[in-house]
Enzyme design. Structure first.
Site, mmCIF file in Angstrom:
data_model
loop_
_atom_site.group_PDB
_atom_site.id
_atom_site.type_symbol
_atom_site.label_atom_id
_atom_site.label_comp_id
_atom_site.label_asym_id
_atom_site.label_seq_id
_atom_site.Cartn_x
_atom_site.Cartn_y
_atom_site.Cartn_z
ATOM 1 N N HIS B 67 -2.255 -10.084 3.327
ATOM 2 C CA HIS B 67 -2.929 -8.958 2.673
ATOM 3 C C HIS B 67 -4.245 -9.417 2.047
ATOM 4 O O HIS B 67 -4.310 -10.501 1.475
ATOM 5 C CB HIS B 67 -2.036 -8.354 1.580
ATOM 6 C CG HIS B 67 -0.927 -7.503 2.119
ATOM 7 N ND1 HIS B 67 0.146 -8.034 2.791
ATOM 8 C CD2 HIS B 67 -0.743 -6.151 2.110
ATOM 9 C CE1 HIS B 67 0.952 -7.043 3.165
ATOM 10 N NE2 HIS B 67 0.437 -5.901 2.766
ATOM 11 N N ILE B 121 -0.526 -4.071 -4.182
ATOM 12 C CA ILE B 121 -0.102 -2.809 -4.783
ATOM 13 C C ILE B 121 -0.432 -1.702 -3.796
ATOM 14 O O ILE B 121 -1.392 -1.822 -3.025
ATOM 15 C CB ILE B 121 -0.794 -2.584 -6.152
ATOM 16 C CG1 ILE B 121 -0.123 -1.446 -6.937
ATOM 17 C CG2 ILE B 121 -2.282 -2.325 -5.999
ATOM 18 C CD1 ILE B 121 -0.531 -1.402 -8.414
ATOM 19 N N ALA B 123 -2.267 0.947 -3.070
ATOM 20 C CA ALA B 123 -3.476 1.451 -3.734
ATOM 21 C C ALA B 123 -3.520 2.978 -3.754
ATOM 22 O O ALA B 123 -4.003 3.578 -4.717
ATOM 23 C CB ALA B 123 -4.721 0.882 -3.047
#
Lengths: 175, 175
Positions: B67, B121, B123
């Site tokens: 990521h 996270i 988003a």
């Protein structure tokens, strides 16, 4: 490349350098960063093999499905990874006669139909005649036997890609 | 998208469509092709979750390391995947003030230094204030707790990416 150089890499550097040692599976290199420090470059190579072996059957099949066909659509479209393009070129697959190209395509399709994953072979340790012969013979294997056969080829590809990375690093250090 | 459409896909089509449901981990989608036929699209979503859960700790860390940073180098360089670019845009990360961008970079670095993987996270279920607040708070978590926290975010990202794929397919059928 000295193993200390490898051990000092950030995870981004490590994934940039080793991310395509297993074709289109940067996840594997990214996982192996957790194992630093490596005592030798051989330990890193073993790490790739162990990670591959630790996957479930579907995980291993997933690795194979990230590999392109030999002399296939991606070669024609120019969308192969740099490593794959070089390997297929070295095996003479970028300059096949129309008859050989057609034969390889037919056999690749038959193989994928049979097993549900593409035929994988370490092209640099082979040539087009041996590849055609292997395609013709391996399509008659049992499913699990052939999965294992392909996975062993993936490991040979890994080993040569790692050697390339080390050789390139050694050359650039000498310049 | 009807699950029958999914079940009829070749492995190449399947990997093309679902290959980036887990960011830069086409291996996972490619593995799930082995599970066809799916009885529902939910079963496919569950398949992603189960495959992720089945990985070792280093395998899960590998997923996270594939990521990109939020509002990081790759956003500036334009090398994000299409999906990631869209998600960071929706969370307002493509138009941060210099002060917020600097703060996010500092926190991302601190987080990676702490855990050895980037902060992840979902988003689209957040915004820049919540992301900054989460970065500040989660950096104090324990290693394994935080790994699990990030992995749950990966699953939320998966779910929304799958919904996008189905929605796009539904729209294109209506045209």
């Amino acid at each position: 490349m000295d193993v200390q150089v490898v051990n000092c890499m950030t995870c981004e550097e490590f994934v940039r350098v080793f991310g395509n040692v297993v074709e289109r599976c940067p996840l594997i290199a990214a996982a192996l960063w957790s194992r630093r420090p490596f005592s030798s470059t051989l330990e890193l190579e073993n790490g790739f093999n162990e990670f591959i072996d630790s996957l479930s059957i579907e995980g291993k099949e997933g690795i194979l499905r990230c590999h392109p066909d030999l002399a296939g659509r991606e070669l024609l479209a120019g969308t192969l990874t740099v490593e794959s393009r070089g390997e297929q070129g070295q095996a003479g697959l970028t300059s096949l006669s129309s008859a050989d190209a057609l034969r390889m395509n037919q056999l690749n399709s038959q193989y994928k139909e049979q097993f549900g994953f593409p035929f994988v072979i370490c092209a640099r340790m082979s040539d087009k005649d041996r590849i055609l012969q292997q395609l013709e013979s391996r399509v008659r294997n049992q499913q699990l036997q052939e999965l294992q056969c392909d996975i062993e080829e993936v490991k040979s590809i890994c080993r040569l890609r790692l050697q390339d990375i080390y050789n390139r690093a050694a050359k650039s250090t000498k310049l």
